[in-house]
Design a protein around this motif. Structure first.
Motif, PDB file in Angstrom:
ATOM      1  N   GLU A   1       0.927  -1.199  -0.019  1.00 26.78           N
ATOM      2  CA  GLU A   1      -0.143  -0.025   0.172  1.00 26.78           C
ATOM      3  C   GLU A   1       0.849   1.307   0.020  1.00 26.78           C
ATOM      4  O   GLU A   1       1.798   1.360   0.760  1.00 26.78           O
ATOM      5  CB  GLU A   1      -0.792  -0.102   1.379  1.00 26.78           C
ATOM      6  CG  GLU A   1      -1.860   1.365   1.309  1.00 26.78           C
ATOM      7  CD  GLU A   1      -2.540   1.217   2.752  1.00 26.78           C
ATOM      8  OE1 GLU A   1      -3.169   2.145   3.015  1.00 26.78           O
ATOM      9  OE2 GLU A   1      -2.658   0.074   3.357  1.00 26.78           O
ATOM     10  N   VAL A   2       0.741   2.247  -0.798  1.00 28.69           N
ATOM     11  CA  VAL A   2       1.130   3.459  -0.772  1.00 28.69           C
ATOM     12  C   VAL A   2       0.818   4.219   0.358  1.00 28.69           C
ATOM     13  O   VAL A   2      -0.204   4.591   0.617  1.00 28.69           O
ATOM     14  CB  VAL A   2       0.752   4.346  -2.103  1.00 28.69           C
ATOM     15  CG1 VAL A   2       1.724   5.476  -2.033  1.00 28.69           C
ATOM     16  CG2 VAL A   2       1.273   3.484  -3.337  1.00 28.69           C
ATOM     17  N   LYS A   3       1.976   4.720   1.156  1.00 28.44           N
ATOM     18  CA  LYS A   3       1.427   5.444   2.263  1.00 28.44           C
ATOM     19  C   LYS A   3       2.023   6.867   2.400  1.00 28.44           C
ATOM     20  O   LYS A   3       3.035   7.097   1.571  1.00 28.44           O
ATOM     21  CB  LYS A   3       2.353   4.649   3.467  1.00 28.44           C
ATOM     22  CG  LYS A   3       1.682   3.428   3.552  1.00 28.44           C
ATOM     23  CD  LYS A   3       1.673   2.651   5.063  1.00 28.44           C
ATOM     24  CE  LYS A   3       0.959   1.232   4.787  1.00 28.44           C
ATOM     25  NZ  LYS A   3       0.983   0.853   6.140  1.00 28.44           N
TER      26      LYS A   3
ATOM     27  N   SER B   1       4.906  13.839  -0.461  1.00 30.39           N
ATOM     28  CA  SER B   1       5.035  12.763  -1.036  1.00 30.39           C
ATOM     29  C   SER B   1       4.298  11.421  -0.703  1.00 30.39           C
ATOM     30  O   SER B   1       3.624  11.406   0.242  1.00 30.39           O
ATOM     31  CB  SER B   1       6.249  12.541  -2.027  1.00 30.39           C
ATOM     32  OG  SER B   1       6.392  11.517  -2.799  1.00 30.39           O
ATOM     33  N   ALA B   2       4.599  10.294  -1.215  1.00 34.11           N
ATOM     34  CA  ALA B   2       4.048   8.983  -0.608  1.00 34.11           C
ATOM     35  C   ALA B   2       5.295   8.181  -0.938  1.00 34.11           C
ATOM     36  O   ALA B   2       6.305   8.131  -1.747  1.00 34.11           O
ATOM     37  CB  ALA B   2       2.971   8.637  -1.548  1.00 34.11           C
ATOM     38  N   HIS B   3       5.323   6.685  -0.401  1.00 33.76           N
ATOM     39  CA  HIS B   3       6.305   5.763  -0.702  1.00 33.76           C
ATOM     40  C   HIS B   3       5.807   4.436  -0.486  1.00 33.76           C
ATOM     41  O   HIS B   3       4.528   4.087   0.114  1.00 33.76           O
ATOM     42  CB  HIS B   3       7.373   5.963   0.213  1.00 33.76           C
ATOM     43  CG  HIS B   3       7.169   5.459   1.685  1.00 33.76           C
ATOM     44  ND1 HIS B   3       6.883   6.383   2.791  1.00 33.76           N
ATOM     45  CD2 HIS B   3       6.993   4.201   2.388  1.00 33.76           C
ATOM     46  CE1 HIS B   3       6.637   5.741   3.838  1.00 33.76           C
ATOM     47  NE2 HIS B   3       6.912   4.479   3.537  1.00 33.76           N
ATOM     48  N   VAL B   4       6.175   3.371  -1.045  1.00 33.72           N
ATOM     49  CA  VAL B   4       5.977   1.917  -0.909  1.00 33.72           C
ATOM     50  C   VAL B   4       7.114   1.245  -0.132  1.00 33.72           C
ATOM     51  O   VAL B   4       8.378   1.483  -0.465  1.00 33.72           O
ATOM     52  CB  VAL B   4       5.793   1.321  -2.227  1.00 33.72           C
ATOM     53  CG1 VAL B   4       5.328  -0.079  -1.801  1.00 33.72           C
ATOM     54  CG2 VAL B   4       4.601   1.928  -2.959  1.00 33.72           C
TER      55      VAL B   4
ATOM     56  N   VAL C   1       7.048   0.157 -10.472  1.00 35.23           N
ATOM     57  CA  VAL C   1       5.938   0.124  -9.467  1.00 35.23           C
ATOM     58  C   VAL C   1       4.726   0.276 -10.433  1.00 35.23           C
ATOM     59  O   VAL C   1       4.658   1.193 -11.250  1.00 35.23           O
ATOM     60  CB  VAL C   1       6.087   1.317  -8.527  1.00 35.23           C
ATOM     61  CG1 VAL C   1       4.848   1.455  -7.788  1.00 35.23           C
ATOM     62  CG2 VAL C   1       7.260   1.224  -7.851  1.00 35.23           C
TER      63      VAL C   1
ATOM     64  N   ARG D   1       0.591   0.903 -10.382  1.00 35.92           N
ATOM     65  CA  ARG D   1      -0.515   1.126  -9.750  1.00 35.92           C
ATOM     66  C   ARG D   1      -1.944   0.444 -10.365  1.00 35.92           C
ATOM     67  O   ARG D   1      -2.012   0.315 -11.341  1.00 35.92           O
ATOM     68  CB  ARG D   1      -1.149   2.808  -9.832  1.00 35.92           C
ATOM     69  CG  ARG D   1      -2.203   2.960  -9.164  1.00 35.92           C
ATOM     70  CD  ARG D   1      -2.531   4.485  -9.151  1.00 35.92           C
ATOM     71  NE  ARG D   1      -2.349   5.380 -10.280  1.00 35.92           N
ATOM     72  CZ  ARG D   1      -3.528   5.302 -11.049  1.00 35.92           C
ATOM     73  NH1 ARG D   1      -4.560   4.810 -10.821  1.00 35.92           N
ATOM     74  NH2 ARG D   1      -3.170   6.014 -12.329  1.00 35.92           N
TER      75      ARG D   1
ATOM     76  N   SER E   1      -6.408   5.969  -6.848  1.00 34.45           N
ATOM     77  CA  SER E   1      -6.155   6.701  -5.467  1.00 34.45           C
ATOM     78  C   SER E   1      -7.244   6.892  -4.721  1.00 34.45           C
ATOM     79  O   SER E   1      -8.495   7.086  -5.230  1.00 34.45           O
ATOM     80  CB  SER E   1      -5.446   7.903  -5.621  1.00 34.45           C
ATOM     81  OG  SER E   1      -5.081   8.551  -4.528  1.00 34.45           O
TER      82      SER E   1
END
Length: 51
Positions: free
Chosen positions: A16-18, A23-26, A39, A41, A45
């Motif tokens: 899950e992208v957090k 920004s966001a990360h995996v 990566v 998707r 979102s």
């Protein structure tokens, strides 16, 4: 209809992208450090883009 991609690889990880700052990360396993990754998707979102 979703696009279909075929990728040759070594291992698949579901995650899950957090949120991360602006920004966001995996998170991936530490043993993946230095590896090339891709990566993809697979769902829309759940948050609105603020840009």
């Amino acid at each position: 209809m979703a696009n279909r991609f075929e990728i040759d690889g070594e291992e698949v990880l579901d995650g899950e992208v957090k949120p991360f700052g602006n920004s966001a990360h995996v998170t991936v396993p530490k043993r993946w450090r230095g590896a090339d990754v891709k990566v993809v998707r697979i769902s829309e979102s759940t948050e609105q883009d603020e840009e």
